[in-house]
Design a protein around this motif. Structure first.
Motif, PDB file in Angstrom:
ATOM      1  N   PRO A  50      39.838 -45.616 -51.831  1.00 13.31           N
ATOM      2  CA  PRO A  50      38.920 -45.505 -50.694  1.00 13.31           C
ATOM      3  C   PRO A  50      37.737 -46.465 -50.841  1.00 13.31           C
ATOM      4  CG  PRO A  50      39.469 -43.336 -51.576  1.00 13.31           C
ATOM      5  CD  PRO A  50      39.993 -44.338 -52.549  1.00 13.31           C
ATOM      6  N   ARG A  51      37.150 -46.812 -49.713  1.00 14.69           N
ATOM      7  CA  ARG A  51      36.065 -47.805 -49.725  1.00 14.69           C
ATOM      8  C   ARG A  51      34.878 -47.350 -50.577  1.00 14.69           C
ATOM      9  NH1 ARG A  51      34.490 -50.440 -44.081  1.00 14.69           N
ATOM     10  NH2 ARG A  51      36.650 -51.107 -44.407  1.00 14.69           N
ATOM     11  N   ALA A  57      32.954 -48.781 -57.927  1.00 14.33           N
ATOM     12  CA  ALA A  57      33.572 -49.558 -59.001  1.00 14.33           C
ATOM     13  C   ALA A  57      32.959 -50.958 -59.091  1.00 14.33           C
ATOM     14  CB  ALA A  57      35.075 -49.643 -58.776  1.00 14.33           C
ATOM     15  N   TYR A  58      32.767 -51.611 -57.948  1.00  8.76           N
ATOM     16  CA  TYR A  58      32.179 -52.951 -57.962  1.00  8.76           C
ATOM     17  C   TYR A  58      30.726 -52.917 -58.440  1.00  8.76           C
ATOM     18  CZ  TYR A  58      36.059 -55.384 -55.714  1.00  8.76           C
ATOM     19  OH  TYR A  58      37.276 -55.955 -55.443  1.00  8.76           O
ATOM     20  N   LEU A  59      29.977 -51.909 -58.008  1.00 11.62           N
ATOM     21  CA  LEU A  59      28.595 -51.803 -58.464  1.00 11.62           C
ATOM     22  C   LEU A  59      28.544 -51.518 -59.965  1.00 11.62           C
ATOM     23  CD1 LEU A  59      26.965 -49.762 -55.542  1.00 11.62           C
ATOM     24  CD2 LEU A  59      26.713 -52.208 -56.036  1.00 11.62           C
ATOM     25  N   GLY A  60      29.470 -50.693 -60.449  1.00  4.78           N
ATOM     26  CA  GLY A  60      29.530 -50.448 -61.886  1.00  4.78           C
ATOM     27  C   GLY A  60      29.849 -51.713 -62.663  1.00  4.78           C
ATOM     28  N   LEU A  61      30.809 -52.494 -62.176  1.00  2.00           N
ATOM     29  CA  LEU A  61      31.143 -53.760 -62.829  1.00  2.00           C
ATOM     30  C   LEU A  61      29.959 -54.720 -62.799  1.00  2.00           C
ATOM     31  CD1 LEU A  61      33.059 -55.819 -64.089  1.00  2.00           C
ATOM     32  CD2 LEU A  61      33.958 -56.294 -61.795  1.00  2.00           C
ATOM     33  N   TYR A  62      29.259 -54.748 -61.681  1.00  3.40           N
ATOM     34  CA  TYR A  62      28.086 -55.625 -61.596  1.00  3.40           C
ATOM     35  C   TYR A  62      27.028 -55.204 -62.617  1.00  3.40           C
ATOM     36  CZ  TYR A  62      23.682 -57.527 -59.943  1.00  3.40           C
ATOM     37  OH  TYR A  62      22.465 -58.153 -59.886  1.00  3.40           O
ATOM     38  N   GLY A  63      26.775 -53.905 -62.738  1.00  4.03           N
ATOM     39  CA  GLY A  63      25.781 -53.443 -63.706  1.00  4.03           C
ATOM     40  C   GLY A  63      26.180 -53.749 -65.131  1.00  4.03           C
ATOM     41  N   VAL A  64      27.445 -53.523 -65.479  1.00  2.00           N
ATOM     42  CA  VAL A  64      27.915 -53.833 -66.831  1.00  2.00           C
ATOM     43  C   VAL A  64      27.833 -55.333 -67.089  1.00  2.00           C
ATOM     44  CG1 VAL A  64      29.956 -53.838 -68.322  1.00  2.00           C
ATOM     45  CG2 VAL A  64      29.383 -51.802 -66.986  1.00  2.00           C
ATOM     46  N   GLY A  65      28.218 -56.134 -66.090  1.00  2.70           N
ATOM     47  CA  GLY A  65      28.147 -57.585 -66.253  1.00  2.70           C
ATOM     48  C   GLY A  65      26.730 -58.064 -66.494  1.00  2.70           C
ATOM     49  N   THR A  66      25.772 -57.443 -65.821  1.00  2.10           N
ATOM     50  CA  THR A  66      24.365 -57.816 -66.023  1.00  2.10           C
ATOM     51  C   THR A  66      23.946 -57.592 -67.471  1.00  2.10           C
ATOM     52  OG1 THR A  66      23.836 -57.255 -63.724  1.00  2.10           O
ATOM     53  CG2 THR A  66      22.006 -57.326 -65.293  1.00  2.10           C
ATOM     54  N   VAL A 103      38.256 -48.924 -64.798  1.00  4.50           N
ATOM     55  CA  VAL A 103      37.772 -49.580 -66.019  1.00  4.50           C
ATOM     56  C   VAL A 103      38.843 -50.526 -66.562  1.00  4.50           C
ATOM     57  CG1 VAL A 103      36.967 -49.211 -68.379  1.00  4.50           C
ATOM     58  CG2 VAL A 103      36.246 -47.660 -66.561  1.00  4.50           C
ATOM     59  N   ALA A 104      40.086 -50.081 -66.540  1.00  3.86           N
ATOM     60  CA  ALA A 104      41.175 -50.938 -67.005  1.00  3.86           C
ATOM     61  C   ALA A 104      41.298 -52.184 -66.147  1.00  3.86           C
ATOM     62  CB  ALA A 104      42.486 -50.154 -67.000  1.00  3.86           C
ATOM     63  N   ALA A 105      41.132 -52.022 -64.832  1.00  3.35           N
ATOM     64  CA  ALA A 105      41.261 -53.170 -63.936  1.00  3.35           C
ATOM     65  C   ALA A 105      40.129 -54.167 -64.110  1.00  3.35           C
ATOM     66  CB  ALA A 105      41.307 -52.681 -62.487  1.00  3.35           C
ATOM     67  N   ALA A 106      38.961 -53.713 -64.572  1.00  2.00           N
ATOM     68  CA  ALA A 106      37.777 -54.571 -64.635  1.00  2.00           C
ATOM     69  C   ALA A 106      37.624 -55.303 -65.957  1.00  2.00           C
ATOM     70  CB  ALA A 106      36.525 -53.731 -64.382  1.00  2.00           C
ATOM     71  N   HIS A 107      38.532 -55.100 -66.918  1.00  2.00           N
ATOM     72  CA  HIS A 107      38.268 -55.632 -68.257  1.00  2.00           C
ATOM     73  C   HIS A 107      38.185 -57.159 -68.274  1.00  2.00           C
ATOM     74  CE1 HIS A 107      42.626 -56.496 -68.545  1.00  2.00           C
ATOM     75  NE2 HIS A 107      42.277 -57.324 -69.496  1.00  2.00           N
ATOM     76  N   ALA A 108      39.011 -57.859 -67.488  1.00  2.00           N
ATOM     77  CA  ALA A 108      38.978 -59.326 -67.499  1.00  2.00           C
ATOM     78  C   ALA A 108      37.658 -59.844 -66.938  1.00  2.00           C
ATOM     79  CB  ALA A 108      40.157 -59.881 -66.702  1.00  2.00           C
ATOM     80  N   SER A 109      37.165 -59.240 -65.859  1.00  2.00           N
ATOM     81  CA  SER A 109      35.901 -59.684 -65.255  1.00  2.00           C
ATOM     82  C   SER A 109      34.717 -59.422 -66.183  1.00  2.00           C
ATOM     83  CB  SER A 109      35.691 -58.970 -63.917  1.00  2.00           C
ATOM     84  OG  SER A 109      36.721 -59.289 -63.017  1.00  2.00           O
ATOM     85  N   ALA A 110      34.693 -58.239 -66.797  1.00  2.00           N
ATOM     86  CA  ALA A 110      33.594 -57.924 -67.712  1.00  2.00           C
ATOM     87  C   ALA A 110      33.617 -58.853 -68.926  1.00  2.00           C
ATOM     88  CB  ALA A 110      33.693 -56.460 -68.153  1.00  2.00           C
TER      89      ALA A 110
END
Length: 726
Positions: A50-51, A57-66, A103-110
């Motif tokens: 869902p949106r 998920a995207y906001l979480g990835l952005y925060g971790v990336g920061t 989390v599994a899907a975001a590992h490459a970006s992080a």
């Protein structure tokens, strides 16, 4: 079409972020992180669901990336500090994927965010510019993913699951109507649809492990479909006195058929009319259960035993059909990202407990997830060390090259290395010719950049890994010639770095568990059967009044852990051998069988299906004798499945299937329903034993199928004996 839309989105957003940083603000650090940040958010990850969940998920990835950019920058000027940080952070990112699909899907970006920061040496003064580039990428990319061509493709597995549910609903309806011709056609269609969706789900290489998340819920639904179809195929068998509980029987079958079709509609991506009415199925089941007990209490002691057993069989079938429908409906709703009514949100304590349980389960060398995380962390750390100590320009490509080609076994790594080098070489030739022809015409390079990004994003998903590498190399050439014109030579630097990263990957893959999931697959399958058999044994012992409540709970935990390890192992095995999935039917059967055994144990354990029996005393000698016979059946089934699991683990031929023990549907079991129940609330002991015995019968029917599948794979991949240590 979905891949093309995603590529178009990247081709629009990434050049805009790069242009704003470089051409408008003139900040090269910001431009570097804006461009690669855009690729990380638009190309390297694609969150489904869902949106609202995707936004989180995207906001979480952005925060971790920061946070990773800050840490990476602070470590970037010390080779040893950078290496240690890469090892710890790389392992954490990879291992954390076991906790959640996103989390599994975001590992490459992080990982990319940290690698870029740690491999481009800079002081703390560069942090604001880097974070500004990452922030610009987030500000443009996150809205774009949710608003620009945000429609999701129809999931093929969910589509097939919906078709199986509709076929099952048709079968239930045909049974209720008593049309033998329609029943036969519906039964064949339901079986074919169930096999089809099971094979489809089994062939998906990137199924997340664990017992949480939409994909895991879809897996539970598919695992239960075979059991539900078996219950429906048996059809109603009633005695001449078929008026007993007729209204309640009709209500269950009607409500089940309606609920199954409504769930199928939701799985298709369309909102069901007011949602699946699972509460209606629940109410019909409870009403039927009460009517059945009243009916059994009214039976005459001289009633024919066989007809009494037929009544018990039909009561069992309908109760389990309704119970399974409710469970399947809830799993389907969870697979769609919905929350079923009546299921409260898990408390913070429950979420912490679940996370702790997953970590404990996979904190073992039996876990391929742990092995892959360690292998990846070592490979990335070694690449960082080589890149930091070498004089190679743009040494972060060494780490990215390692990240791209390092797989869970040496064979897969070697294949990826060849593809990466071939693709990079083709990209250098293509991009080099382009850069030389364009020369100093920067405007042409700006015009080429969106096209190059489009090809890179599309080829990575829709063509091949090598094609994606080639197109991505062209993007690199264009980007760096816009930041600081150096001509086609930057391509040669990329070849050197990718080759260095490939060599590191090959070394790590050859030294650390080179056989990947194959090394532990046999043991994982065997352990799943052994622990599920122990769970079944503990639940039936508790049902008969022996032991206490603690052993079933402990056994359930062990069975759940083994199931999670098996799921992760199979997922990884399929990822390693994507070209051979069509030849894994026997492995499919074995994995599904282990799940069926564990689910049966769970049904017996579940208080909604059975209640703990009162002690069976001497006042019912007939029932006491039946209890002894039932315990013999319990031992036969549990011992066979435990021996079956041990045979698989040790690469031996499986034990021969054993015939079911008496009591059968015809004799002393039939007699117990005519005995008066022990005083007190709940299900009469004889009925509870009779219904539990039906579960054991279904497991006995499954034994020849499993033995045949295990026999075919006993001397062939994927379960043949290996001379190498696991």
């Amino acid at each position: 079409m979905f891949a093309l839309k995603g590529a178009l989105r990247a081709a629009i957003v990434m050049p805009v972020a790069f242009a704003l940083s470089l051409a408008v603000l003139g900040d090269k650090q910001m431009a570097l992180f804006a461009s690669f940040g855009s690729m990380a958010l638009l190309v390297f990850v694609d969150f489904g669901g869902p949106r609202r969940a995707r936004l989180r998920a995207y906001l979480g990835l952005y925060g971790v990336g920061t946070a990773l950019i800050v840490v990476g920058t602070l470590c970037s000027r010390s080779a040893w500090l950078a290496t240690v940080a890469m090892a710890l952070i790389g392992f954490s990112i990879l291992f954390a994927g076991v906790l959640d699909d996103y989390v599994a899907a975001a590992h490459a970006s992080a990982t990319l965010a940290f690698v870029l920061a740690v491999m481009v040496p800079a002081g703390a003064v560069a942090i604001p510019s880097r974070l500004a580039g990452w922030a610009l990428a987030g500000a443009l990319c996150i809205p774009a993913t949710l608003l620009l061509w945000s429609g999701r493709p129809r999931d093929a597995t969910r589509r097939d699951a919906a078709e199986a549910l509709r076929s099952l609903a048709d079968l239930v309806q045909a049974n209720a109507g008593g049309d033998a011709t329609a029943e036969g056609a519906s039964a064949r269609a339901a079986k074919a649809a169930t096999v089809n969706v099971r094979n489809r789900f089994f062939s998906v290489a990137n199924r997340p492990s664990g017992t949480s998340g939409p994909t895991a819920a879809l897996g539970r639904l598919i695992a239960d479909l075979g059991w539900l179809v078996q219950l429906a195929i048996k059809g109603p068998v009633v005695t001449a006195d078929d008026a007993w509980c007729a209204g309640e029987r009709d209500q269950i079958q009607t409500s089940v058929a309606v609920a199954l079709r409504s769930v199928a509609t939701r799985l298709d991506g369309r909102p069901a009319d007011a949602g699946p009415d699972l509460d209606r199925v629940d109410r019909a089941s409870e009403a039927f259960g009460a009517a059945v007990l009243e009916h059994l209490e009214r039976l005459r002691p001289d009633r024919d035993e066989l007809s009494a057993a037929i009544d018990v069989d039909e009561a069992y079938r309908l109760r389990q059909l309704s119970f399974g429908t409710v469970q399947a409906g809830r799993d389907a709703l969870e697979a769609c990202g919905d929350r079923p009514e009546g299921i409260p949100l898990p408390t913070r304590r429950a979420r912490i407990d679940r996370t702790s349980q997953l970590v404990r389960t996979h904190a073992s060398m039996r876990s391929v997830w742990l092995r892959n995380s360690l292998r990846g962390a070592v490979g990335l750390a070694l690449a960082v060390l080589v890149g930091q100590l070498s004089d190679l320009q743009h040494a972060f490509w060494i780490v990215l090259g390692t990240m791209s080609v390092l797989r869970s076994n040496a064979f897969s790594t070697g294949a990826k290395i060849a593809s990466a080098l071939i693709g990079t070489t083709v990209g250098i030739i293509t991009g080099g010719v382009l850069v030389e022809v364009v020369g100093g015409h920067v405007g042409i390079l700006w015009a080429v950049l969106p096209v190059a990004v489009l090809l890179a994003a599309y080829a990575r998903q829709a063509v091949s890994f090598a094609a994606g590498q080639a197109a991505f190399t062209v993007v690199v050439l264009v980007l760096f010639n816009l930041i600081e014109p150096v001509g086609w030579r930057v391509g040669l630097v990329r070849v050197e770095d990718v080759a260095a990263g490939a060599a590191i990957s090959l070394l790590v893959g050859a030294l650390l568990w080179p056989r990947g999931a194959s090394a532990v697959l046999r043991r994982a399958v065997g352990s799943a059967y052994v622990d599920a058999a122990g769970y079944l044994d503990a639940t039936i012992t508790a049902l008969l009044g022996g032991g206490d409540q603690a052993p079933p709970v402990i056994a359930a935990g062990r069975a759940s852990e083994s199931a999670q390890l098996l799921d992760a192992t199979v997922r990884d095995y399929l990822a390693e051998r994507s070209s051979a999935r069509g030849r894994l039917d026997d492995l499919n059967v074995l994995v599904a069988g282990a799940g069926r055994l564990r689910r049966v144990a769970g049904l017996v354990h579940n208080a909604r299906a059975f209640r703990r029996l009162a002690p069976i005393g001497n006042e019912l000698p007939h029932l006491a004798a039946l209890g002894d016979a039932f315990e013999a059946e319990q031992r036969a089934r549990c011992e066979w499945y435990a021996a079956f699991g041990e045979a698989i683990s040790e690469a031996r031929l499986p034990p021969a299937p054993e015939p079911g023990q008496t009591p059968a549907a015809s004799s002393p079991l039939a007699r117990v329903v005519l005995d008066r129940p022990v005083a007190g609330p709940g299900v009469p002991p004889g009925v509870a034993i009779a219904w539990a015995h039906r579960h054991l019968e279904m497991l006995a029917d499954l034994e020849p199928v499993l033995a045949s599948a295990a026999g075919r794979v006993s001397e062939a991949p994927p379960l043949r004996r290996s001379t190498a240590p696991p």
